[in-house]
Motif scaffolding. Structure first.
Motif, mmCIF file in Angstrom:
data_model
loop_
_atom_site.group_PDB
_atom_site.id
_atom_site.type_symbol
_atom_site.label_atom_id
_atom_site.label_comp_id
_atom_site.label_asym_id
_atom_site.label_seq_id
_atom_site.Cartn_x
_atom_site.Cartn_y
_atom_site.Cartn_z
ATOM 1 N N HIS A 178 0.827 -1.212 0.000
ATOM 2 C CA HIS A 178 0.000 0.000 0.000
ATOM 3 C C HIS A 178 0.858 1.257 0.000
ATOM 4 O O HIS A 178 0.671 2.140 -0.831
ATOM 5 N N GLU A 229 -5.202 -8.676 2.603
ATOM 6 C CA GLU A 229 -5.207 -7.919 1.348
ATOM 7 C C GLU A 229 -3.825 -7.342 1.091
ATOM 8 O O GLU A 229 -3.187 -6.808 1.990
ATOM 9 N N VAL A 231 -1.196 -5.478 -2.298
ATOM 10 C CA VAL A 231 -1.227 -4.684 -3.529
ATOM 11 C C VAL A 231 -0.215 -5.267 -4.502
ATOM 12 O O VAL A 231 0.936 -5.524 -4.130
ATOM 13 N N ASP A 232 -0.635 -5.501 -5.758
ATOM 14 C CA ASP A 232 0.227 -6.166 -6.723
ATOM 15 C C ASP A 232 1.170 -5.186 -7.417
ATOM 16 O O ASP A 232 1.226 -3.991 -7.092
ATOM 17 N N GLN A 234 1.058 -3.811 -10.212
ATOM 18 C CA GLN A 234 0.400 -2.721 -10.951
ATOM 19 C C GLN A 234 -0.321 -1.742 -10.024
ATOM 20 O O GLN A 234 -1.029 -0.839 -10.488
ATOM 21 N N ARG A 236 -2.666 -2.548 -7.818
ATOM 22 C CA ARG A 236 -4.056 -2.936 -7.591
ATOM 23 C C ARG A 236 -4.159 -3.817 -6.356
ATOM 24 O O ARG A 236 -3.374 -4.753 -6.180
ATOM 25 N N ALA A 237 -5.141 -3.526 -5.520
ATOM 26 C CA ALA A 237 -5.369 -4.341 -4.334
ATOM 27 C C ALA A 237 -5.946 -5.698 -4.746
ATOM 28 O O ALA A 237 -6.738 -5.789 -5.698
ATOM 29 N N TYR A 238 -5.529 -6.741 -4.053
ATOM 30 C CA TYR A 238 -6.056 -8.072 -4.338
ATOM 31 C C TYR A 238 -6.174 -8.854 -3.036
ATOM 32 O O TYR A 238 -5.429 -8.619 -2.078
#
Length: 384
Positions: A178, A229, A231-232, A234, A236-238
């Motif tokens: 994050h 959770e 963040v990848d 790119q 983006r949270a996943y």
């Protein structure tokens, strides 16, 4: 003295482990030292053929290191009759299919762990390689780390007397992504992509325990996902669907109890990122990646529990350091040299695909133990 070139297909070199440890610090380092000198004086010269799905990245690596042979087609690389060895450092999900294709093409096999996603698949690969008569090996790099080699020296010397227990601590904080970028790839935290602490680390603990202390006979494991959770790459949270921590208890042959905590959600308060303490009737030792400290029975202090007074003994200063007594090379490189010798000369080699399957077996049983909440026996493995 003649130089013999051995062509090595290297699949997955655009990844962190495949690039840094296997290409740069192993194969290229072997070339920089002049190759591998065989017993008859000949020199074995590895010639890498880089394989990767991303043309831009694999070309850039080849150009950076002055390598001429690279491709985005595994089939093209396997079709080359001059290529003798296939090495795989891809994500786990892609490994079994590629290894099967390489074996069927008659290549000798060297692969990262886990060798497959399931025990049946791992044993199938070992069986296929044996039937094809190809040399095969699984990476078991921690056996060649200086700290663990020193620990093995103590075990082999009888220093411990009767070994009672092993306690291992592994891990570090992997940032969620994050506010600070994660230092591990995001697929490690998605079960659907082959991620997870147990599948990643239990194969390591299997060969460390089997080959340094004693064979593993049972496992009880508790797994959890501490960070739900992440963040990848790119941004983006996943959802993190894979276990990011595992707490295992292993019973070893002879009644030895091993407890190993593995976590990517822990902050380090130890000398090294992994440490193993072995306690025996005659002495104890603590081994990390590079160092090993020991305390003999005759030098063991006699502490007395008294919570009303501050500790007066500097316990960590009461240990001695195991001397190097040898020149230690990079563990990945050392095992690469042993495998290349094995291919070239038929020299003895113990760390084959069956040994790799044992690691998958322990991971599979560990995950099942966590699901069912019970201790499970670890049966002997053989290729039928």
């Amino acid at each position: 003295m003649a130089r013999r070139t051995i062509s090595v297909i290297m699949n997955g070199v655009t990844g962190r482990m495949g690039y840094r440890q296997h290409l740069v610090r192993s194969i290229l380092a072997i070339r920089e030292q002049g190759g591998v000198v065989l017993d008859d004086g000949d020199v074995l010269w590895p010639e890498p053929v880089l394989v990767g799905r991303d043309e831009t990245r694999v070309r850039a690596i080849a150009e950076r290191h002055g390598l001429e042979r690279w491709t985005t087609s595994l089939a093209e690389a396997l079709a080359d009759p001059e290529a003798e060895v296939y090495f795989d450092a891809q994500v786990t999900q892609a490994r079994e299919k590629a290894l099967r294709a390489a074996i069927e093409a008659g290549k000798h096999i060297y692969t990262e762990k886990p060798t497959a996603e399931s025990l049946d698949a791992a044993l199938g690969l070992a069986r296929l390689a044996r039937e094809a008569g190809v040399c095969n090996g699984a990476v078991q790099d921690k056996l060649f780390l200086p700290g663990l080699m020193k620990l093995k020296r103590l075990v082999d010397s009888g220093f411990f007397g009767r070994i009672l227990s092993v306690r291992g601590e592994f891990g570090y904080w992997v940032f969620e992504g994050h506010w600070q970028q994660a230092q591990r790839p995001s697929w490690n935290y998605r079960a659907e992509d082959g991620g997870g602490m147990v599948l990643d680390m239990f194969p390591h603990w299997r060969y460390v325990l089997d080959h340094i202390i004693a064979p593993v006979r049972s496992v009880y494991a508790h797994t959890t996902t501490h960070i739900p959770e992440r963040v990848d790459e790119q941004g983006r949270a996943y959802p993190a669907t894979a276990d990011d921590a595992a707490y295992g208890i292993f019973e070893l042959e002879g009644g030895i109890v091993a407890q190993i905590n593995s976590s990517w959600a822990v902050r380090v308060d130890r000398d090294e990122l992994v440490e193993f303490q072995v306690d025996g009737t005659e002495g104890s030792a603590v081994a990390g990646l590079r160092n090993c400290r020991f305390q003999h029975r005759a030098a063991t202090p006699k502490p007395v529990w008294n919570p009303d007074l501050p500790a007066t003994e500097a316990f960590r200063e009461q240990w001695q350091t195991v001397p190097d007594n040898a020149d230690f090379d990079n563990g990945f490189k050392t095992q690469w040299e042993l495998f290349l010798r094995h291919v070239a000369t038929g020299s003895e080699y113990h760390w084959d695909l069956l040994e790799g399957a044992k690691g998958v077996q322990l991971a599979e049983l560990g995950l099942r133990s966590a699901r069912e909440g019970r201790r499970l026996d670890v049966p002997e493995l053989e290729i039928r």
